[in-house]
Design a protein around this motif. Structure first.
Motif, PDB file in Angstrom:
ATOM      1  N   ASN A 222      43.407  46.741  45.032  1.00 14.84           N
ATOM      2  CA  ASN A 222      44.285  46.129  44.035  1.00 14.84           C
ATOM      3  C   ASN A 222      43.528  44.990  43.370  1.00 14.84           C
ATOM      4  O   ASN A 222      43.241  43.973  44.006  1.00 14.84           O
ATOM      5  CB  ASN A 222      45.531  45.530  44.693  1.00 14.84           C
ATOM      6  CG  ASN A 222      46.513  46.578  45.163  1.00 14.84           C
ATOM      7  OD1 ASN A 222      46.724  47.587  44.488  1.00 14.84           O
ATOM      8  ND2 ASN A 222      47.135  46.325  46.304  1.00 14.84           N
TER       9      ASN A 222
ATOM     10  N   PHE B 147      50.283  43.289  47.108  1.00 11.80           N
ATOM     11  CA  PHE B 147      49.183  42.945  46.200  1.00 11.80           C
ATOM     12  C   PHE B 147      47.862  42.735  46.935  1.00 11.80           C
ATOM     13  O   PHE B 147      46.868  42.345  46.306  1.00 11.80           O
ATOM     14  CB  PHE B 147      49.515  41.661  45.429  1.00 11.80           C
ATOM     15  CG  PHE B 147      50.597  41.838  44.394  1.00 11.80           C
ATOM     16  CD1 PHE B 147      51.929  41.783  44.745  1.00 11.80           C
ATOM     17  CD2 PHE B 147      50.262  42.065  43.064  1.00 11.80           C
ATOM     18  CE1 PHE B 147      52.918  41.952  43.781  1.00 11.80           C
ATOM     19  CE2 PHE B 147      51.243  42.227  42.099  1.00 11.80           C
ATOM     20  CZ  PHE B 147      52.589  42.170  42.460  1.00 11.80           C
TER      21      PHE B 147
ATOM     22  N   GLN C 259      50.260  53.294  43.897  1.00  9.56           N
ATOM     23  CA  GLN C 259      49.764  52.092  43.212  1.00  9.56           C
ATOM     24  C   GLN C 259      50.280  52.012  41.778  1.00  9.56           C
ATOM     25  O   GLN C 259      50.323  53.025  41.061  1.00  9.56           O
ATOM     26  CB  GLN C 259      48.231  52.092  43.211  1.00  9.56           C
ATOM     27  CG  GLN C 259      47.633  50.741  42.811  1.00  9.56           C
ATOM     28  CD  GLN C 259      46.115  50.783  42.718  1.00  9.56           C
ATOM     29  OE1 GLN C 259      45.536  51.817  42.369  1.00  9.56           O
ATOM     30  NE2 GLN C 259      45.468  49.671  43.017  1.00  9.56           N
TER      31      GLN C 259
ATOM     32  N   GLU D 198      50.726  49.080  38.200  1.00 14.44           N
ATOM     33  CA  GLU D 198      50.116  47.921  37.536  1.00 14.44           C
ATOM     34  C   GLU D 198      51.041  47.449  36.430  1.00 14.44           C
ATOM     35  O   GLU D 198      51.735  48.256  35.804  1.00 14.44           O
ATOM     36  CB  GLU D 198      48.775  48.349  36.938  1.00 14.44           C
ATOM     37  CG  GLU D 198      48.140  47.311  36.032  1.00 14.44           C
ATOM     38  CD  GLU D 198      46.847  47.822  35.397  1.00 14.44           C
ATOM     39  OE1 GLU D 198      46.000  48.396  36.099  1.00 14.44           O
ATOM     40  OE2 GLU D 198      46.705  47.638  34.185  1.00 14.44           O
TER      41      GLU D 198
ATOM     42  N   GLU E 116      49.191  53.702  38.682  1.00  9.54           N
ATOM     43  CA  GLU E 116      47.733  53.513  38.778  1.00  9.54           C
ATOM     44  C   GLU E 116      47.083  54.666  39.543  1.00  9.54           C
ATOM     45  O   GLU E 116      47.731  55.655  39.878  1.00  9.54           O
ATOM     46  CB  GLU E 116      47.417  52.149  39.422  1.00  9.54           C
ATOM     47  CG  GLU E 116      46.799  51.136  38.446  1.00  9.54           C
ATOM     48  CD  GLU E 116      45.367  51.468  38.057  1.00  9.54           C
ATOM     49  OE1 GLU E 116      44.763  52.393  38.615  1.00  9.54           O
ATOM     50  OE2 GLU E 116      44.833  50.792  37.153  1.00  9.54           O
TER      51      GLU E 116
ATOM     52  N   GLU F 166      47.508  44.725  39.871  1.00 12.42           N
ATOM     53  CA  GLU F 166      47.727  46.014  40.541  1.00 12.42           C
ATOM     54  C   GLU F 166      48.353  45.774  41.913  1.00 12.42           C
ATOM     55  O   GLU F 166      48.068  44.764  42.563  1.00 12.42           O
ATOM     56  CB  GLU F 166      46.393  46.750  40.709  1.00 12.42           C
ATOM     57  CG  GLU F 166      45.759  47.119  39.377  1.00 12.42           C
ATOM     58  CD  GLU F 166      44.351  47.701  39.497  1.00 12.42           C
ATOM     59  OE1 GLU F 166      43.919  48.400  38.570  1.00 12.42           O
ATOM     60  OE2 GLU F 166      43.674  47.438  40.516  1.00 12.42           O
ATOM     61  N   PHE F 167      49.156  46.726  42.345  1.00 14.33           N
ATOM     62  CA  PHE F 167      49.833  46.581  43.636  1.00 14.33           C
ATOM     63  C   PHE F 167      50.320  47.947  44.112  1.00 14.33           C
ATOM     64  O   PHE F 167      50.372  48.903  43.334  1.00 14.33           O
ATOM     65  CB  PHE F 167      51.018  45.614  43.509  1.00 14.33           C
ATOM     66  CG  PHE F 167      52.059  46.059  42.517  1.00 14.33           C
ATOM     67  CD1 PHE F 167      51.874  45.879  41.153  1.00 14.33           C
ATOM     68  CD2 PHE F 167      53.208  46.703  42.943  1.00 14.33           C
ATOM     69  CE1 PHE F 167      52.816  46.330  40.233  1.00 14.33           C
ATOM     70  CE2 PHE F 167      54.162  47.149  42.030  1.00 14.33           C
ATOM     71  CZ  PHE F 167      53.957  46.961  40.668  1.00 14.33           C
TER      72      PHE F 167
ATOM     73  N   ASP G 129      41.358  38.869  42.634  1.00 13.54           N
ATOM     74  CA  ASP G 129      42.437  39.602  43.297  1.00 13.54           C
ATOM     75  C   ASP G 129      43.563  38.640  43.650  1.00 13.54           C
ATOM     76  O   ASP G 129      43.451  37.432  43.448  1.00 13.54           O
ATOM     77  CB  ASP G 129      41.901  40.377  44.510  1.00 13.54           C
ATOM     78  CG  ASP G 129      41.330  39.458  45.584  1.00 13.54           C
ATOM     79  OD1 ASP G 129      42.044  38.536  46.014  1.00 13.54           O
ATOM     80  OD2 ASP G 129      40.170  39.663  45.993  1.00 13.54           O
TER      81      ASP G 129
END
Ligand code: GLU
Ligand code: MG
Length: 428
Positions: A231, A220, A183, A185, A178, A132-133, A336
């Protein structure tokens, strides 16, 4: 403008950052053996850049040797935005000048873990990373988690990323909007552990590259904003026999886990308070691992629950045992992007292998699970106390790791959550 293709050979280090050196692509044949020069204290470069503490001093020489199975060459073409049209890099192994593996090489760490699992069980791990970012190239409009509108408004980023992943030999699996503001992913197809870790690094870098070429960033950092959404990097994994047969599922076992998978999961839970120092290895990681964030706060395993440290994942449209077994997998969520995928996955595998070797059992249903550490400092203290974790690292790497991370903690001591998030968002 004159131009000649360059190649970069890199490691993904303790800070989870990709560092190395470049040379003309025409030299690749010679460089396959000799790589690029490196030195011991490079390992102690913190995510902020400077070396605050090092057991190695200024002496010593190493090399990062490219691995042809971890090559990314993406021709972005003339329309590829800022940066060279071709992005070409290899991930590699840090070796001593005589060619032997360096004991602190992150990639070697995951290899040793894979060997430990094989010794304990004769099995291998197949993994897929979900990352995720925050993409900065989209306006932050309220009300758009998972929306088609946000999916559309991210513009060419997603399609360029998928094309870049494909060009680098990865199997893009999904790209989605996301929950958090701006966000996103992505996931790529599962691969055996070492390759999956290589691909996690490659995919993260290609996301950064595509964002950069579009004049933006893919961030990230585990907590890009103190009041925001975390994230995560979620590692899906399953156990397989030598011919690839799935070995994770048994309908009569606890939570549907086979005996060996239950031991593996029990090992991960038992070591979680210590290995969090490796899988969630920054001070901001512990702002993510807090309640109401769909991120774990306890060392627990739960069926189909996104708040658990280990989630027993669902299977879709499968009723025959064989089909269920093929899909069945666990998801490790205490990870993470401040972590090197090599070290995070290595720690996960070592912990699972230890669970198998010691035939550890899962906690009884309803039993109280241990809380995860509340800070990196706590996690490092747990890691330091663990003789088992020490045996995975060896004395030199263990000391280097602890000193590196403690110097990072010291560097940001006194910053409030907002300042802390801002510092890490600049880097990751
Ligand atoms: N963003 C959450 C995390 O920090 C995960 C959300 C999800 O389940 O995808 O892990
Ligand atoms: Mg997600």
């Amino acid at each position: 403008m004159l131009s000649e293709e360059l190649v970069f050979v890199a490691t993904c280090d303790i800070g989870g950052l990709v560092r190395g050196k470049g040379f003309p692509a025409s030299e690749i044949k010679r460089r396959r053996k000799t790589g690029v020069g490196w030195t011991h204290s490079n390992l102690m470069q913190t995510c902020f850049g400077p070396i605050f503490d090092t057991p190695f001093g200024t002496g010593g020489d190493l090399m990062i040797v490219p691995d042809s199975s971890a090559e990314a060459r993406v021709d972005f073409g003339e329309g590829g935005g800022r940066g060279a049209p071709i992005e070409h890099f290899f991930l590699g192994d840090i070796r001593n000048t005589d060619g032997s593996p360096w004991e602190c090489c992150p990639r070697e760490f995951v290899r040793r873990a894979i060997a430990a699992l094989s010794t304990a069980s004769g099995l291998m791990l197949v993994c897929a990373f979900e990352q995720e970012f925050v993409y900065t190239g989209i306006e932050d409009r309220p009300g758009h988690p998972y929306s088609l509108s946000a999916f559309r408004r991210q513009g060419p980023f997603g399609e360029s990323l998928v094309a870049a992943l494909r060009a680098a030999g990865l199997g893009p699996d999904s790209f989605l909007t996301e929950y958090g503001p701006r966000q996103f992913e992505f996931t790529v197809a599962p691969e055996p552990a070492l390759k999956a870790a290589d691909q996690a690094v490659i995919a993260r870098e290609l996301a950064r590259s595509v964002a950069f070429r579009l004049g933006h960033r893919a961030i990230f950092s585990p907590m890009p904003y103190a009041d925001g959404t975390g994230n995560g990097v979620h590692i899906h994994f399953s156990l397989h026999g030598p011919d690839g047969e799935p070995k994770t599922y048994d309908p009569s076992g606890p939570l549907g886990l086979s005996e060996v998978a239950a031991h593996f999961a029990a090992g991960v839970l038992a070591h979680l308070p210590a290995i969090a120092a490796i899988t969630a290895p920054s001070p901001v990681s512990y702002l993510r691992l807090t309640p109401n964030r769909w991120a774990p706060t306890n060392a627990d395993i739960v069926k189909q629950d996104r708040g658990a440290a280990l989630r027993v994942c669902p299977v879709f449209a499968a009723s025959r045992r064989k089909d269920i077994a093929r899909q069945f997998n666990l998801e490790f969520r205490v990870c993470d992007a401040a972590a090197s995928p090599y070290l995070a996955l290595g720690a996960l595998i070592f912990a699972g292998a230890d669970g198998i070797a010691r035939k550890l059992s899962l906690p009884q249903a309803g039993a109280q699970s241990a809380p995860l550490p509340r800070s990196l400092g706590q996690a490092l203290d747990n890691m330091e106390k663990s003789e088992t974790v020490a045996s995975w690292f060896g004395p030199v790497f263990r000391e280097a790791y602890l000193r590196h991370k403690r110097s990072e903690v010291e560097h940001v001591r006194g910053l409030d959550a907002k300042e802390l998030c801002a510092r890490y968002a600049e880097i990751y």
